[in-house]
Design a protein around this motif. Structure first.
Motif, short mmCIF file in Angstrom:
data_model
loop_
_atom_site.label_atom_id
_atom_site.label_comp_id
_atom_site.label_asym_id
_atom_site.label_seq_id
_atom_site.Cartn_x
_atom_site.Cartn_y
_atom_site.Cartn_z
N LEU A 303 71.22 46.75 105.70
CA LEU A 303 71.74 45.73 104.78
C LEU A 303 70.61 45.05 104.02
CD1 LEU A 303 74.50 44.15 107.06
CD2 LEU A 303 74.84 45.69 105.12
N GLU A 304 69.48 44.82 104.69
CA GLU A 304 68.33 44.23 104.01
C GLU A 304 67.78 45.17 102.95
OE1 GLU A 304 65.70 43.32 107.21
OE2 GLU A 304 66.83 41.56 107.88
N ARG A 305 67.82 46.47 103.24
CA ARG A 305 67.32 47.44 102.26
C ARG A 305 68.26 47.56 101.05
NH1 ARG A 305 62.96 49.78 102.79
NH2 ARG A 305 61.83 49.59 104.76
N PHE A 306 69.54 47.30 101.25
CA PHE A 306 70.44 47.26 100.10
C PHE A 306 70.03 46.14 99.14
CE2 PHE A 306 74.09 49.20 102.74
CZ PHE A 306 73.69 50.47 102.38
N GLU A 307 69.51 45.05 99.71
CA GLU A 307 69.09 43.91 98.88
C GLU A 307 67.71 44.15 98.27
OE1 GLU A 307 71.00 41.35 98.14
OE2 GLU A 307 72.62 42.20 99.37
N ASP A 308 66.83 44.83 99.00
CA ASP A 308 65.46 45.06 98.52
C ASP A 308 65.01 46.44 98.99
OD1 ASP A 308 62.85 45.06 97.72
OD2 ASP A 308 62.25 43.27 98.84
N ALA A 309 65.23 47.44 98.17
CA ALA A 309 64.90 48.82 98.54
C ALA A 309 63.40 49.05 98.65
CB ALA A 309 65.50 49.80 97.53
N GLY A 310 62.59 48.14 98.11
CA GLY A 310 61.14 48.33 98.11
C GLY A 310 60.43 47.81 99.34
N LEU A 311 61.18 47.37 100.34
CA LEU A 311 60.56 46.87 101.57
C LEU A 311 59.73 47.96 102.24
CD1 LEU A 311 63.53 44.88 103.17
CD2 LEU A 311 61.40 43.90 102.31
N PRO A 312 58.58 47.60 102.81
CA PRO A 312 57.81 48.62 103.55
C PRO A 312 58.54 49.02 104.82
CG PRO A 312 56.86 46.44 103.88
CD PRO A 312 57.93 46.28 102.83
N GLY A 313 58.24 50.19 105.33
CA GLY A 313 58.85 50.63 106.58
C GLY A 313 58.45 49.73 107.74
N ARG A 314 59.42 49.42 108.60
CA ARG A 314 59.17 48.52 109.72
C ARG A 314 59.58 49.20 111.03
NH1 ARG A 314 63.12 44.26 107.03
NH2 ARG A 314 64.16 46.27 106.75
N VAL A 315 58.93 48.77 112.14
CA VAL A 315 59.31 49.23 113.48
C VAL A 315 59.78 48.01 114.25
CG1 VAL A 315 58.54 50.27 115.63
CG2 VAL A 315 57.66 51.13 113.45
N ARG A 316 61.03 48.05 114.72
CA ARG A 316 61.60 46.94 115.47
C ARG A 316 62.06 47.45 116.83
NH1 ARG A 316 65.05 43.50 110.92
NH2 ARG A 316 63.23 42.88 109.69
N LEU A 317 61.51 46.87 117.89
CA LEU A 317 61.81 47.32 119.24
C LEU A 317 62.60 46.27 120.00
CD1 LEU A 317 58.36 48.89 120.25
CD2 LEU A 317 60.33 50.00 119.16
N ALA A 318 63.66 46.71 120.65
CA ALA A 318 64.46 45.82 121.51
C ALA A 318 63.89 45.89 122.93
CB ALA A 318 65.92 46.25 121.51
N SER A 319 63.89 44.76 123.62
CA SER A 319 63.28 44.70 124.94
C SER A 319 64.26 45.21 126.00
CB SER A 319 62.87 43.26 125.26
OG SER A 319 62.22 43.19 126.51
#
Length: 334
Positions: A303-319
């Protein structure tokens, strides 16, 4: 009788067609009483928007393609539930495709979904060749969920913290007095991270020589065959840490056939905390890999990428957390 149209809804509600369109698109620029009148009129008439026409006018299909690598793994069910809950709240629908089937037919995995003009793509699980997604990532927002493979530029990765999860398992078994511990390893980046963490934790406790690692294909049959080999050794392990719950079920079957009581003579731990692990007659000690939360975070990234397609790639880890149940116990005496 012909189906009701947007004109019929407008006439019943006493408003213009353009205002009806605003209401159906969820616009916040409509007064509450007008919105209520439109929705009431649509309900009374049984009006259903023409999705195809709306897609043409908005240049969006309001669909998200979900490319699933393994339909057999129940861990993905919880992930999909978390993913869909947030997408649905955003007015989006999921379309599922089987990546393995597409590979067998010689197609690039994402092609069928791209042909349907999905607005975004979520890839669930480990793909043999993540580079195959580069074309898709250049056209629409893409998120990898439940995988730790290298991602093309501009693609988010959302997964569990596999190194921490494997460390929790190994520390738990060592804390129960187990020294000869075997790891039924998997493949891909996720399998590699879990194996390396297991080995590193064993080394920190001075147990490197006691660590056994056997590869598997991450299936129940693979877990069974691997465990039979391990338990046939003269220095058989007193505990088995499987790369996922499915392989752990195979390990339990092997122990039963060989006459070993779990957990009194052999402790077994899985990974993923699937519905199988929670069955009362299984009651498997396992790692909760936050599958539902991984799905929600993947949806949020999309959903965030729909708003801003130019975001850099991110890594998000759940604990992850360790769920201690009935398949682990103190190591048996010598």
């Amino acid at each position: 009788m012909r189906p009701p149209t947007i004109r019929d809804v407008a006439e019943r509600a006493g408003v213009s067609k353009s205002l009806v369109s605003l209401v159906l698109r969820g616009s916040d620029q409509v007064r509450p009483e007008k919105r209520d009148a439109v929705l009431r009129a649509a309900g009374e008439l049984g009006y259903r928007p023409n999705a195809a026409a709306r897609s043409l006018s908005e240049r969006r299909t309001r669909t998200v393609g979900v490319l699933l690598n393994d339909l057999r793994n129940p861990w993905f069910v919880d992930l999909l539930d978390g993913l869909n809950s947030l997408l649905h709240a955003g007015g989006l629908r999921m379309l599922l495709a089987d990546a393995r089937l597409n590979r067998r037919t010689g197609q690039d995995p994402a092609d069928p979904l791209l042909d349907l003009r999905v607005d975004g793509l979520v890839v669930v699980g480990t793909l043999p060749d993540p580079a195959a997604l580069e074309d898709a990532a250049g056209r629409i927002p893409v998120v990898l969920a439940g995988s730790r493979e290298p991602a093309p530029p501009g693609v988010d990765v959302v997964a569990g913290d596999d190194e921490r999860g494997a460390r929790l398992v190994t520390e738990h078994l060592i804390g129960l007095g187990h020294h000869r511990i075997a790891h039924i390893a998997g493949y891909g980046a996720v399998g590699e991270l879990r194996r390396r963490s297991f080995e590193a934790t064993m080394r920190r406790h001075g147990l490197a020589d006691e660590a056994l690692v056997e590869p598997s294909d991450m299936t129940e049959e693979g877990g069974y065959r691997t465990t039979v080999r391990l338990l046939s050794r003269p220095d058989r392990p007193t505990a088995v840490f499987a790369v996922n719950d499915i392989a752990a079920i195979g390990a339990l079957s092997a122990a039963g056939e060989l006459g070993l009581r779990v957990p009194h003579e052999l402790s077994v731990v899985g990974y993923d905390n699937t519905s199988i692990a929670r069955l009362r007659h299984v009651w498997l000690t396992t790692v909760d890999n936050s599958s539902h939360e991984v799905g929600r975070r993947a949806a949020r990234c999309l959903l965030e990428r729909f708003e801003d397609a130019g975001l850099p790639g991110r890594v998000r880890l759940a604990s992850p957390t360790l769920e201690i149940r009935g398949t682990t116990a103190p190591a048996p005496g010598p």
